[in-house]
Structures are given as structure tokens and as C-alpha cells.
Design a protein around this motif. Structure first.
Motif, PDB file in Angstrom:
ATOM      1  N   CYS A 255      -9.835   7.764   7.076  1.00 22.30           N
ATOM      2  CA  CYS A 255      -8.953   6.780   6.177  1.00 22.30           C
ATOM      3  C   CYS A 255      -9.536   5.403   6.043  1.00 22.30           C
ATOM      4  O   CYS A 255      -9.499   4.834   5.049  1.00 22.30           O
ATOM      5  CB  CYS A 255      -7.762   6.534   7.290  1.00 22.30           C
ATOM      6  N   ALA A 256     -10.505   5.154   6.897  1.00 20.95           N
ATOM      7  CA  ALA A 256     -11.205   3.651   6.685  1.00 20.95           C
ATOM      8  C   ALA A 256     -12.170   3.818   5.369  1.00 20.95           C
ATOM      9  O   ALA A 256     -12.500   3.129   4.658  1.00 20.95           O
ATOM     10  CB  ALA A 256     -12.096   3.384   7.796  1.00 20.95           C
ATOM     11  N   ASN A 257     -12.806   4.850   5.265  1.00 21.37           N
ATOM     12  CA  ASN A 257     -13.563   5.119   4.108  1.00 21.37           C
ATOM     13  C   ASN A 257     -13.016   5.423   2.533  1.00 21.37           C
ATOM     14  O   ASN A 257     -13.600   5.180   1.612  1.00 21.37           O
ATOM     15  CB  ASN A 257     -14.423   6.375   4.182  1.00 21.37           C
ATOM     16  N   ARG A 258     -11.666   5.436   2.710  1.00 18.26           N
ATOM     17  CA  ARG A 258     -10.847   5.583   1.507  1.00 18.26           C
ATOM     18  C   ARG A 258     -10.083   4.289   1.206  1.00 18.26           C
ATOM     19  O   ARG A 258      -9.376   3.862   2.266  1.00 18.26           O
ATOM     20  CB  ARG A 258      -9.876   6.726   1.417  1.00 18.26           C
ATOM     21  N   PRO A 259     -10.179   3.602   0.243  1.00 20.87           N
ATOM     22  CA  PRO A 259      -9.395   2.595   0.177  1.00 20.87           C
ATOM     23  C   PRO A 259      -7.962   2.999  -0.327  1.00 20.87           C
ATOM     24  O   PRO A 259      -7.386   3.890  -0.754  1.00 20.87           O
ATOM     25  CB  PRO A 259      -9.623   1.995  -1.356  1.00 20.87           C
ATOM     26  N   ASN A 260      -6.895   2.098   0.525  1.00 19.19           N
ATOM     27  CA  ASN A 260      -5.460   2.302   0.473  1.00 19.19           C
ATOM     28  C   ASN A 260      -4.945   2.054  -0.856  1.00 19.19           C
ATOM     29  O   ASN A 260      -4.918   0.723  -0.946  1.00 19.19           O
ATOM     30  CB  ASN A 260      -4.881   1.644   1.703  1.00 19.19           C
ATOM     31  N   PRO A 261      -4.460   2.936  -1.737  1.00 16.54           N
ATOM     32  CA  PRO A 261      -4.241   2.377  -3.055  1.00 16.54           C
ATOM     33  C   PRO A 261      -2.622   1.440  -3.003  1.00 16.54           C
ATOM     34  O   PRO A 261      -1.861   1.934  -2.308  1.00 16.54           O
ATOM     35  CB  PRO A 261      -4.049   3.973  -3.669  1.00 16.54           C
TER      36      PRO A 261
ATOM     37  N   LEU B 152      -4.070   9.423   4.727  1.00 13.31           N
ATOM     38  CA  LEU B 152      -5.015   8.746   3.759  1.00 13.31           C
ATOM     39  C   LEU B 152      -6.124   9.700   3.503  1.00 13.31           C
ATOM     40  O   LEU B 152      -6.800   9.815   2.813  1.00 13.31           O
ATOM     41  CB  LEU B 152      -5.369   7.412   3.937  1.00 13.31           C
ATOM     42  N   CYS B 153      -6.670  10.343   4.882  1.00 14.65           N
ATOM     43  CA  CYS B 153      -7.875  11.229   4.936  1.00 14.65           C
ATOM     44  C   CYS B 153      -7.136  12.475   4.523  1.00 14.65           C
ATOM     45  O   CYS B 153      -8.167  13.718   4.899  1.00 14.65           O
ATOM     46  CB  CYS B 153      -8.601  11.108   5.940  1.00 14.65           C
TER      47      CYS B 153
ATOM     48  N   PRO C 237       0.952  -1.213   0.117  1.00 11.83           N
ATOM     49  CA  PRO C 237      -0.251   0.056  -0.242  1.00 11.83           C
ATOM     50  C   PRO C 237       0.878   1.189  -0.196  1.00 11.83           C
ATOM     51  O   PRO C 237       1.924   1.274   0.542  1.00 11.83           O
ATOM     52  CB  PRO C 237      -0.861  -0.140   1.187  1.00 11.83           C
TER      53      PRO C 237
END
Length: 66
Positions: free
Chosen positions: A53-59, A33-34, A4
Motif C-alpha cells: 500500500c505504501a508503494n502505491r500512491p493513494n489516488p 490499495l495493494c 483519497p
């Protein structure tokens, strides 16, 4: 195997949650991430994980597989 892009788990100063983050080019700050930026204030063990951060996928880095 690809890793990631936000491999660190940090707490920002005054924060109450743990964020997924990556190191900024200056080597002192992190980008979360947020979309927050700051100097990490520990790893945030025992804190809940950030909802942003949980609502965005970790690219996943696309360069690792080449």
C-alpha cells in the motif's frame, strides 16, 4: 477538497499489517490499495503499514472537484 479513494485503514483476517482500503459494493468486504480483497478484521491500530500500500500512491477522486 478531494479525498483519497482508499480512505479506510483496516487489518484483514490473519494479517500482520494495516492496509489502506475502500468498501466493496456488497458493503461487507474491502479492496485494498495493494489489490487484496477481504472482510476487515479491525482497524489494525498498532500494526505496521503495508509495504504494498505504501508503494502505491493513494489516488485522489477526480469527481470531487467538479
Amino acid at each position: 477538497m478531494a479525498e483519497p479513494r482508499y480512505p479506510l485503514l483496516v487489518r484483514l483476517p490473519g494479517g500482520r499489517v494495516q492496509h489502506a482500503a475502500k468498501l466493496a459494493p456488497d458493503g461487507e468486504h474491502v479492496f485494498t490499495l495493494c489489490r487484496k480483497r477481504g472482510r476487515p478484521d479491525g482497524d489494525g491500530d498498532g500494526l505496521p503499514y503495508c509495504r504494498g500500500c505504501a508503494n502505491r500512491p493513494n489516488p485522489i477522486s477526480q469527481q470531487a472537484g467538479r
